[in-house]
Design an enzyme around this catalytic site. Structure first.
Site, mmCIF file in Angstrom:
data_model
loop_
_atom_site.group_PDB
_atom_site.id
_atom_site.type_symbol
_atom_site.label_atom_id
_atom_site.label_comp_id
_atom_site.label_asym_id
_atom_site.label_seq_id
_atom_site.Cartn_x
_atom_site.Cartn_y
_atom_site.Cartn_z
ATOM 1 N N CYS A 139 0.832 -1.208 0.000
ATOM 2 C CA CYS A 139 0.000 0.000 0.000
ATOM 3 C C CYS A 139 0.867 1.260 0.000
ATOM 4 O O CYS A 139 2.008 1.242 0.433
ATOM 5 C CB CYS A 139 -0.859 0.058 1.241
ATOM 6 N N ARG A 167 3.813 1.301 -6.766
ATOM 7 C CA ARG A 167 3.823 0.271 -5.720
ATOM 8 C C ARG A 167 2.724 -0.766 -5.933
ATOM 9 O O ARG A 167 2.669 -1.761 -5.225
ATOM 10 C CB ARG A 167 3.636 0.929 -4.342
ATOM 11 N N TRP A 176 -3.273 -2.077 -1.623
ATOM 12 C CA TRP A 176 -2.877 -3.344 -2.220
ATOM 13 C C TRP A 176 -3.416 -4.368 -1.227
ATOM 14 O O TRP A 176 -2.879 -4.570 -0.143
ATOM 15 C CB TRP A 176 -1.353 -3.379 -2.335
ATOM 16 N N ASN A 193 -0.713 0.792 6.198
ATOM 17 C CA ASN A 193 -0.006 -0.176 5.364
ATOM 18 C C ASN A 193 0.534 -1.235 6.310
ATOM 19 O O ASN A 193 1.176 -0.890 7.294
ATOM 20 C CB ASN A 193 1.138 0.562 4.649
ATOM 21 N N GLY A 194 0.248 -2.503 6.064
ATOM 22 C CA GLY A 194 0.741 -3.559 6.955
ATOM 23 C C GLY A 194 -0.377 -4.505 7.331
ATOM 24 O O GLY A 194 -1.440 -4.509 6.719
ATOM 25 N N GLU A 197 16.181 -22.035 -13.003
ATOM 26 C CA GLU A 197 15.787 -20.666 -12.660
ATOM 27 C C GLU A 197 16.955 -19.704 -12.923
ATOM 28 O O GLU A 197 16.762 -18.600 -13.434
ATOM 29 C CB GLU A 197 15.324 -20.627 -11.191
ATOM 30 N N LYS A 203 16.764 -16.636 -15.748
ATOM 31 C CA LYS A 203 17.056 -15.256 -15.368
ATOM 32 C C LYS A 203 18.072 -14.649 -16.341
ATOM 33 O O LYS A 203 17.916 -13.532 -16.808
ATOM 34 C CB LYS A 203 17.634 -15.180 -13.948
ATOM 35 N N GLU A 219 16.511 -14.216 -19.956
ATOM 36 C CA GLU A 219 15.466 -13.200 -20.126
ATOM 37 C C GLU A 219 16.006 -11.786 -19.959
ATOM 38 O O GLU A 219 15.500 -10.850 -20.554
ATOM 39 C CB GLU A 219 14.246 -13.464 -19.232
ATOM 40 N N HIS A 275 24.390 -36.670 -21.235
ATOM 41 C CA HIS A 275 23.513 -37.182 -22.298
ATOM 42 C C HIS A 275 23.259 -36.140 -23.382
ATOM 43 O O HIS A 275 22.257 -36.200 -24.073
ATOM 44 C CB HIS A 275 22.198 -37.674 -21.688
ATOM 45 N N LYS A 295 5.001 -8.717 -17.617
ATOM 46 C CA LYS A 295 4.951 -9.131 -16.214
ATOM 47 C C LYS A 295 3.813 -10.117 -15.978
ATOM 48 O O LYS A 295 3.951 -11.072 -15.241
ATOM 49 C CB LYS A 295 4.771 -7.888 -15.329
HETATM 50 C C1 G6P Z 1 5.934 -14.050 -16.841
HETATM 51 C C2 G6P Z 1 6.967 -13.341 -15.997
HETATM 52 C C3 G6P Z 1 7.710 -14.342 -15.113
HETATM 53 C C4 G6P Z 1 6.735 -15.151 -14.274
HETATM 54 C C5 G6P Z 1 5.673 -15.806 -15.168
HETATM 55 C C6 G6P Z 1 4.549 -16.405 -14.350
HETATM 56 O O1 G6P Z 1 6.561 -14.835 -17.788
HETATM 57 O O2 G6P Z 1 7.892 -12.666 -16.810
HETATM 58 O O3 G6P Z 1 8.620 -13.668 -14.250
HETATM 59 O O4 G6P Z 1 7.423 -16.121 -13.559
HETATM 60 O O5 G6P Z 1 5.073 -14.858 -16.032
HETATM 61 O O6 G6P Z 1 3.860 -15.354 -13.735
HETATM 62 P P1 G6P Z 1 2.929 -15.526 -12.481
HETATM 63 O O7 G6P Z 1 2.349 -14.165 -12.232
HETATM 64 O O8 G6P Z 1 1.868 -16.526 -12.857
HETATM 65 O O9 G6P Z 1 3.767 -16.015 -11.357
#
Ligand code: G6P
Length: 626
Positions: A2, A29, A72, A97-98, A499, A503, A506, A522, A621
């Protein structure tokens, strides 16, 4: 998280304009609803964004001071009635907020005293608690003097100040607050416990905000409150107290950031800020959930508790980084709860003809709660009769609403497209769920106690990693030549290798791939040469020796190796070209630590190339299309 903004001034400014502009600066935010209050015109609230709020404010809306909020949601859906500011039923208005942890207990007590509640929020309880304290304290004040004195001179002896202080002394949980009392309109009270609060010091005007971004256009002078502090502001002055009533002197900080930099908390990118927030993200995800009696409290699952006991099989559906969190969970559930798990890429699961027997639990993991493939995969499971639960960060999102039950991450909005703090939170929440379901299936007290102990230590251990990022940054520079990267790991760190690779690819648009270290022979090892480095996660765990052998195999083919080991390991530096270290923890929890250097490596690698780290090309996102 928030956003709070409050203003009091004598410069003739229209408070509603100041407040709305401030909310706009806080929009980054995240928000689902917004609201504003001035003593002259009352409260206006709305679901949605600041522009919705602006439309709703009547032309004759007035005020020289006021409080405003972007919500939020944590407790209660994002509706108008749940939006802040909240009133205590009288002259007290408050933005928060909290999370107030003992809100139910306080609410029961206040209802007995005749308080009536309109919303489902913990914040409204706090507003009523202050109002109740006003009622308790008021008899000791001469009616005639109320509201007339210039309060700051009274120290904490004013009615308003005493009531807020008394209320805060009864509250458990986290808060950043701004409170206003209609009868003393130029005075505002702020308080902080766990959620940030900063005061803005202007000439004939003062501000309260969640971060400096809405203050910077008015004044560069700010004072940061610390936990357990409360501040009283008027247009001319500010005074800070501890909750034990002693006054605190605090230096003014001169901000030299722009408004945009202020939103990033002084970091160059949101991604780095969010990585730095990971210890707090884990704390927030664990708060109130690990009980001393050796159990896990997951309130969002209470309605399906009995069904959870009968679960015989788990299917996890997710996309991207959330999918890798699911893969770590597969190891957790199988080892500690003895439940067979399959982890499915949501976009595949939704189109296959999955076999769902009775006793199947489908877990959808999603930061946004809106990823279409994850949503549809969860719906497919539901149609076929599975119990569904969501592990979601965004309160009130579609997945959160449509699953039978769920657990929220409570890590605040994640702005950077690449998920970081949500990932570690997902791991923490999945560990809690594995412990909970393990307990239902006879997990021993000692096992539970040792996981709980280690889980609570994770934030501190993360802080240790984050305190010295120099070595990771240097390695990102040393390996900047690479056009390819291999990431290898085993068991709990097999998904972490993937992962780490996602990272890097991307953010920096180079080829990176994850691989189970045992699978390397393999196929992937054929690619290895002097120009093709490998990141090997080789912690002191049950597969340490195997990982060391894999590192030797790569080195024998002239492939450069960065090894990620456990603090105190003296061998890795000898067998690998470079080594980074993380503190020791349980194997099951090690991904919470091992992922941090991998995130930092990808961040520094891409940032050094000048790429738009927070918004990598071609990515979004929240992927709400197929
Ligand atoms: C997109 C984002 C990723 C995320 C994925 C799943 O590809 O770029 O960072 O892991 O979506 O998103 P979600 O909101 O379902 O965790």
């Amino acid at each position: 998280m928030c956003g709070i903004f409050a203003y009091t001034g004598t410069k003739g400014k229209d408070a509603s304009k100041v407040l709305l502009d401030g909310l706009l600066a806080l929009e980054y935010r995240g928000y689902d609803s917004a609201g504003i209050y001035t003593p002259e015109s009352g409260a206006v609230k709305t679901p949605g964004a600041v522009r919705e709020l602006r439309k709703k404010i009547p032309a004759d809306f007035k005020g020289k001071s006021g409080i405003a909020h972007l919500r939020w949601a944590t407790h209660g859906e994002p509706t108008e009635v749940n939006a802040h500011p909240h009133s205590g039923g009288g002259d007290i208005w408050l933005v928060h907020n909290g999370i107030i942890e003992n809100f139910q207990e306080l609410k029961d007590m206040l209802m007995e005293k005749g308080h009536e509640f309109k919303s489902g929020t913990d914040t409204e309880v706090l507003a009523h608690l202050v109002e109740e304290k006003m009622n308790e304290v008021r008899p000791s004040f001469a009616k005639a003097s109320e509201g007339k004195k210039s309060s700051v001179d009274q120290g904490l002896d004013g009615l308003f100040e005493r009531a807020v202080l008394a209320a805060l002394q009864e509250v458990h949980g986290t808060y950043g607050l701004a409170v206003q009392y209609k009868k003393e309109p130029s005075k505002l009270i702020a308080a902080r416990m766990g959620s940030p609060i900063v005061l803005g010091i202007g000439d004939g005007e003062h501000f309260i905000a969640s971060d400096p971004s809405p203050i910077v256009p008015h004044s560069k002078k700010v004072v940061f409150l610390e936990d357990g502090e409360m501040a009283v502001i008027t247009p001319e002055m500010h005074t800070i107290y501890k909750l034990d009533s002693t006054q605190v002197g605090r230096e003014i900080t001169e901000i030299d950031w722009s408004a945009e930099e202020a939103q990033k908390g002084g970091y160059e990118h949101f991604m780095l800020k969010e990585i730095m927030e990971e210890p707090d993200a884990v704390r927030n995800s664990l708060r109130g959930r690990l009980l001393e009696d050796g159990s896990v409290r997951l309130k969002g699952l209470e309605s399906v508790e009995d069904k959870l006991k009968n679960v015989k099989r788990i299917i996890i559906v997710a996309c991207g980084t959330a999918f890798y969190a699911g893969q770590v969970a597969e190891y957790m559930f199988e080892e500690y709860a003895g439940i067979p798990v399959s982890v499915e890429i949501a976009s595949e699961f939704r189109y296959k003809k999955p076999v769902i027997e009775s006793g199947t639990l489908v877990i959808a993991i999603s930061q946004s709660g809106e990823t279409l493939d994850t949503l549809e995969a969860m719906r497919e499971g539901k149609r076929r009769g599975a119990l569904t639960i969501g592990i979601v960060n965004t309160v009130g999102s579609t997945i959160a609403r449509e699953t039978d039950a769920g657990i929220y991450n409570h890590v605040g909005p994640e702005i950077s497209v690449a998920s970081t703090k949500a990932f570690v939170s997902q791991l923490a929440v999945l560990a809690l769920l594995a412990m909970h379901m393990g307990r239902q299936r006879g997990m021993k007290d000692e096992t539970f106690a040792s996981i709980a102990k280690e889980l609570k230590l994770i934030p501190e251990k993360m802080e240790k990693i984050l305190a010295s990022t120099g070595a990771v940054k240097a390695l990102a520079k040393k390996y900047a030549y690479a056009r390819d990267f291999l990431y290898i790991g085993r068991t709990y760190n097999f998904p972490v290798a993937y992962e780490g690779a996602i990272k890097l690819k991307e953010l920096s648009y180079i080829h990176a791939e994850g691989c189970g270290a045992g699978e390397m022979k393999h196929g992937p090892i054929a690619m290895i040469d002097r120009q093709f480095p490998t990141f090997a996660i080789a912690l002191k765990d049950s597969v340490y020796e195997k990982m060391c052998s894999n590192i030797q195999e790569i080195r024998a083919r002239k492939g450069p190796v960065i090894a990620l080991g456990t603090d105190g390991d003296s061998l890795l530096a000898k067998i690998a070209d470079d080594a980074l270290y993380v503190p020791k923890t349980l194997d099951m929890l090690s991904p919470l630590l091992s992922v941090v250097p991998l995130q930092l490596f990808a961040y520094y690698f891409a940032a050094a190339k000048g790429y738009n780290v927070d918004r990598p090309r071609n990515l979004a996102k929240s992927v709400t299309v197929e």
